[in-house]
Design a protein around this motif. Structure first.
Motif, PDB file in Angstrom:
ATOM      1  N   SER A   1      14.857  19.220  18.393  1.00 30.07           N
ATOM      2  CA  SER A   1      13.920  18.365  19.146  1.00 30.07           C
ATOM      3  C   SER A   1      12.742  17.848  18.326  1.00 30.07           C
ATOM      4  O   SER A   1      12.140  18.583  17.541  1.00 30.07           O
ATOM      5  CB  SER A   1      13.376  19.139  20.344  1.00 30.07           C
ATOM      6  OG  SER A   1      14.426  19.657  21.120  1.00 30.07           O
TER       7      SER A   1
ATOM      8  N   TYR B   1       4.732  18.625  26.196  1.00 25.87           N
ATOM      9  CA  TYR B   1       5.427  19.219  27.335  1.00 25.87           C
ATOM     10  C   TYR B   1       4.852  18.627  28.603  1.00 25.87           C
ATOM     11  O   TYR B   1       3.702  18.199  28.600  1.00 25.87           O
ATOM     12  CB  TYR B   1       5.218  20.739  27.301  1.00 25.87           C
ATOM     13  CG  TYR B   1       6.450  21.502  26.907  1.00 25.87           C
ATOM     14  CD1 TYR B   1       7.349  21.004  25.982  1.00 25.87           C
ATOM     15  CD2 TYR B   1       6.724  22.730  27.464  1.00 25.87           C
ATOM     16  CE1 TYR B   1       8.479  21.707  25.628  1.00 25.87           C
ATOM     17  CE2 TYR B   1       7.845  23.443  27.110  1.00 25.87           C
ATOM     18  CZ  TYR B   1       8.718  22.926  26.198  1.00 25.87           C
ATOM     19  OH  TYR B   1       9.831  23.628  25.852  1.00 25.87           O
ATOM     20  N   PRO B   2       5.550  18.565  29.696  1.00 29.88           N
ATOM     21  CA  PRO B   2       6.820  19.233  29.896  1.00 29.88           C
ATOM     22  C   PRO B   2       7.954  18.518  29.167  1.00 29.88           C
ATOM     23  O   PRO B   2       7.877  17.334  28.862  1.00 29.88           O
ATOM     24  CB  PRO B   2       7.036  19.199  31.404  1.00 29.88           C
ATOM     25  CG  PRO B   2       6.272  18.021  31.874  1.00 29.88           C
ATOM     26  CD  PRO B   2       5.105  17.882  30.924  1.00 29.88           C
ATOM     27  N   TYR B   3       8.991  19.282  28.909  1.00 26.70           N
ATOM     28  CA  TYR B   3      10.166  18.790  28.212  1.00 26.70           C
ATOM     29  C   TYR B   3      10.841  17.700  29.034  1.00 26.70           C
ATOM     30  O   TYR B   3      11.021  17.836  30.238  1.00 26.70           O
ATOM     31  CB  TYR B   3      11.143  19.961  28.006  1.00 26.70           C
ATOM     32  CG  TYR B   3      12.374  19.595  27.223  1.00 26.70           C
ATOM     33  CD1 TYR B   3      12.382  19.706  25.841  1.00 26.70           C
ATOM     34  CD2 TYR B   3      13.521  19.153  27.850  1.00 26.70           C
ATOM     35  CE1 TYR B   3      13.505  19.383  25.107  1.00 26.70           C
ATOM     36  CE2 TYR B   3      14.659  18.825  27.124  1.00 26.70           C
ATOM     37  CZ  TYR B   3      14.634  18.943  25.757  1.00 26.70           C
ATOM     38  OH  TYR B   3      15.747  18.615  25.032  1.00 26.70           O
ATOM     39  N   ASP B   4      11.183  16.596  28.373  1.00 24.45           N
ATOM     40  CA  ASP B   4      11.886  15.490  29.031  1.00 24.45           C
ATOM     41  C   ASP B   4      12.952  14.994  28.059  1.00 24.45           C
ATOM     42  O   ASP B   4      12.648  14.294  27.102  1.00 24.45           O
ATOM     43  CB  ASP B   4      10.904  14.375  29.384  1.00 24.45           C
ATOM     44  CG  ASP B   4      11.566  13.168  30.031  1.00 24.45           C
ATOM     45  OD1 ASP B   4      12.800  13.187  30.253  1.00 24.45           O
ATOM     46  OD2 ASP B   4      10.853  12.197  30.302  1.00 24.45           O
ATOM     47  N   ALA B   5      14.187  15.387  28.301  1.00 27.36           N
ATOM     48  CA  ALA B   5      15.283  15.033  27.393  1.00 27.36           C
ATOM     49  C   ALA B   5      15.494  13.525  27.303  1.00 27.36           C
ATOM     50  O   ALA B   5      16.087  13.039  26.340  1.00 27.36           O
ATOM     51  CB  ALA B   5      16.572  15.716  27.844  1.00 27.36           C
ATOM     52  N   ALA B   6      14.992  12.755  28.268  1.00 27.60           N
ATOM     53  CA  ALA B   6      15.188  11.301  28.284  1.00 27.60           C
ATOM     54  C   ALA B   6      14.106  10.543  27.510  1.00 27.60           C
ATOM     55  O   ALA B   6      14.160   9.323  27.422  1.00 27.60           O
ATOM     56  CB  ALA B   6      15.228  10.806  29.732  1.00 27.60           C
ATOM     57  N   ASP B   7      13.138  11.245  26.913  1.00 34.27           N
ATOM     58  CA  ASP B   7      12.041  10.550  26.232  1.00 34.27           C
ATOM     59  C   ASP B   7      12.294  10.303  24.749  1.00 34.27           C
ATOM     60  O   ASP B   7      11.402   9.919  24.010  1.00 34.27           O
ATOM     61  CB  ASP B   7      10.727  11.302  26.431  1.00 34.27           C
ATOM     62  CG  ASP B   7      10.680  12.645  25.722  1.00 34.27           C
ATOM     63  OD1 ASP B   7      11.649  13.018  25.024  1.00 34.27           O
ATOM     64  OD2 ASP B   7       9.657  13.348  25.874  1.00 34.27           O
TER      65      ASP B   7
ATOM     66  N   ARG C   1      13.258  12.580  22.482  1.00 34.85           N
ATOM     67  CA  ARG C   1      13.022  13.735  21.611  1.00 34.85           C
ATOM     68  C   ARG C   1      14.307  14.346  21.063  1.00 34.85           C
ATOM     69  O   ARG C   1      14.252  15.099  20.110  1.00 34.85           O
ATOM     70  CB  ARG C   1      12.155  14.786  22.301  1.00 34.85           C
ATOM     71  CG  ARG C   1      12.831  15.543  23.406  1.00 34.85           C
ATOM     72  CD  ARG C   1      11.919  16.585  24.052  1.00 34.85           C
ATOM     73  NE  ARG C   1      10.857  15.953  24.779  1.00 34.85           N
ATOM     74  CZ  ARG C   1       9.626  16.447  24.878  1.00 34.85           C
ATOM     75  NH1 ARG C   1       9.307  17.605  24.350  1.00 34.85           N
ATOM     76  NH2 ARG C   1       8.691  15.807  25.548  1.00 34.85           N
TER      77      ARG C   1
END
Length: 163
Positions: free
Chosen positions: A97, A102-108, A110
């Motif tokens: 990553s 945070y918070p973690y956002d897989a769509a951003d 990263r």
């Protein structure tokens, strides 16, 4: 070839690219930051991989000098209830990553392996003093995150998709 006596120790000084390439060579990949944290904290959100008790020398490698690591898997009291070893201390670990807030956002973006930028390291390492928060499953600050540079405090683990 590892130095004599260190074949079972974590491999430090790997760049992010080198760690990623090694995992690919093994048919695996680096874990995402979210996967790493989920392994360290479990469904119950443990503070430390082993639970809520503070770090001890029997659970993790910390407060030592440069290069003073222990063999991988030699601290069973520090393993998670699921049986994952060495998620606190010994070496910090690369994740796939990008370092974003945070918070973690897989769509951003990263998790884009080609995107430039610093990569997240997790897990504390062997030279941190007894600062309990540095060994928690949620600590993500304090390490070199330049993907082009290896560091004596950073190693890696490989992950593989289930199935």
């Amino acid at each position: 070839v590892p130095e004599p006596g260190l074949a079972d120790h974590p491999a430090p000084e790997s760049t992010w690219q080198g760690a990623k390439a090694f995992c690919a060579w093994r048919g695996a990949r680096l874990p995402t930051e979210a996967e790493w944290e989920a392994a360290a904290r479990g469904k119950e959100g443990r503070s430390y991989p082993w639970g809520e008790a503070p770090p001890t020398a029997g659970r993790a490698v910390f407060a030592r000098g440069r290069g003073e690591t222990d063999p991988v898997g030699s601290h069973p009291k520090g393993a998670t209830p699921e049986g994952v070893f060495d998620l606190a201390g010994n070496e910090a670990e690369w994740t796939s990553s990008l370092f974003k807030s945070y918070p973690y956002d897989a769509a951003d973006g990263r998790e884009d392996p080609k995107a430039p930028g610093e990569r997240v390291t997790r897990g504390g390492d062997h030279v941190f003093d007894v600062a309990p928060d540095h060994l928690t499953g949620y600590f993500r600050d304090g390490f070199s995150r330049n993907p082009r540079r290896g560091h004596r405090h950073i190693g890696f683990r490989c992950a593989k998709d289930a199935g």
